[in-house]
Motif scaffolding. Structure first.
Motif, PDB file in Angstrom:
ATOM      1  N   HIS A  98     115.209  99.010 146.691  1.00  0.00           N
ATOM      2  CA  HIS A  98     114.867 100.477 147.127  1.00  0.00           C
ATOM      3  C   HIS A  98     114.803 101.098 145.858  1.00  0.00           C
ATOM      4  CE1 HIS A  98     115.307  99.289 151.533  1.00  0.00           C
ATOM      5  NE2 HIS A  98     116.539  98.592 150.984  1.00  0.00           N
ATOM      6  N   GLY A  99     113.739 102.067 145.745  1.00  0.00           N
ATOM      7  CA  GLY A  99     113.703 103.000 144.666  1.00  0.00           C
ATOM      8  C   GLY A  99     112.722 103.924 145.081  1.00  0.00           C
ATOM      9  N   ILE A 100     112.702 104.691 144.011  1.00  0.00           N
ATOM     10  CA  ILE A 100     111.555 105.791 143.792  1.00  0.00           C
ATOM     11  C   ILE A 100     110.512 105.531 142.801  1.00  0.00           C
ATOM     12  CG2 ILE A 100     111.283 108.606 143.363  1.00  0.00           C
ATOM     13  CD1 ILE A 100     113.037 107.824 145.816  1.00  0.00           C
ATOM     14  N   LEU A 101     109.193 105.689 142.926  1.00  0.00           N
ATOM     15  CA  LEU A 101     108.275 105.294 142.246  1.00  0.00           C
ATOM     16  C   LEU A 101     107.495 106.529 141.895  1.00  0.00           C
ATOM     17  CD1 LEU A 101     106.750 102.879 140.664  1.00  0.00           C
ATOM     18  CD2 LEU A 101     105.196 103.207 142.774  1.00  0.00           C
ATOM     19  N   PHE A 102     107.240 106.897 140.471  1.00  0.00           N
ATOM     20  CA  PHE A 102     106.504 107.952 140.139  1.00  0.00           C
ATOM     21  C   PHE A 102     105.108 107.298 139.530  1.00  0.00           C
ATOM     22  CE2 PHE A 102     110.794 108.961 139.780  1.00  0.00           C
ATOM     23  CZ  PHE A 102     110.869 110.164 140.143  1.00  0.00           C
ATOM     24  N   VAL A 103     103.828 107.855 140.097  1.00  0.00           N
ATOM     25  CA  VAL A 103     102.733 107.387 139.583  1.00  0.00           C
ATOM     26  C   VAL A 103     101.993 108.704 138.817  1.00  0.00           C
ATOM     27  CG1 VAL A 103     100.420 106.444 140.094  1.00  0.00           C
ATOM     28  CG2 VAL A 103     102.484 105.674 141.445  1.00  0.00           C
ATOM     29  N   ARG A 104     101.739 108.666 137.638  1.00  0.00           N
ATOM     30  CA  ARG A 104     101.222 109.683 137.035  1.00  0.00           C
ATOM     31  C   ARG A 104      99.800 109.461 136.640  1.00  0.00           C
ATOM     32  NH1 ARG A 104     106.409 109.191 135.314  1.00  0.00           N
ATOM     33  NH2 ARG A 104     107.601 111.043 135.880  1.00  0.00           N
TER      34      ARG A 104
END
Length: 126
Positions: A98-104
């Motif tokens: 489980h995690g937090i994904l940042f897409v830039r």
């Protein structure tokens, strides 16, 4: 997303992602996802548009992510980033991650919310 709207979500062979927020500035758009990588599964993702980068903050589990021939191994509390304008993987070797994904990505190439997982657009990590 408006009040009462369901969050946009996408799912692939190993990853389920729910869009939490989108931040836009003149130089970059950042989509923030809550992600789950299923235990024992590996997902190979196609390259997104040029200039796209992803970073993952792991909350639980151990994730193997990034370039297929040099992936990062991240445990709880760790984060890493990689170029997503090249093929990349998501893997959970032992247990669900489980995690937090940042897409830039550049603002001129926004993907649509809720689009299918087959599109290799920056708003979809899968």
């Amino acid at each position: 997303m408006g009040p009462g709207a369901a969050p946009a979500g996408v799912s692939g062979s190993a990853v389920t992602a729910v869009l939490l927020e989108r931040h836009e500035s003149g130089a970059v758009v950042t989509d923030v996802f809550r992600v789950t990588i299923r235990a024992g599964a590996t997902q190979e993702s196609e390259a997104h548009v040029p200039g796209t980068r992803e970073s993952l903050m792991v909350l639980t589990g151990t994730a193997v992510v990034g370039p297929p021939h040099g992936p990062l191994t991240l445990g709880p509390g760790e984060s890493g980033q990689w170029r997503a304008d090249a093929p990349h993987i998501y893997r959970a070797p032992d247990e669900d991650v489980h995690g937090i994904l940042f897409v830039r990505y550049p603002p001129a190439v926004r993907g649509g919310e809720g689009a299918g997982p087959e599109r290799a657009c920056p708003a979809e990590p899968v």
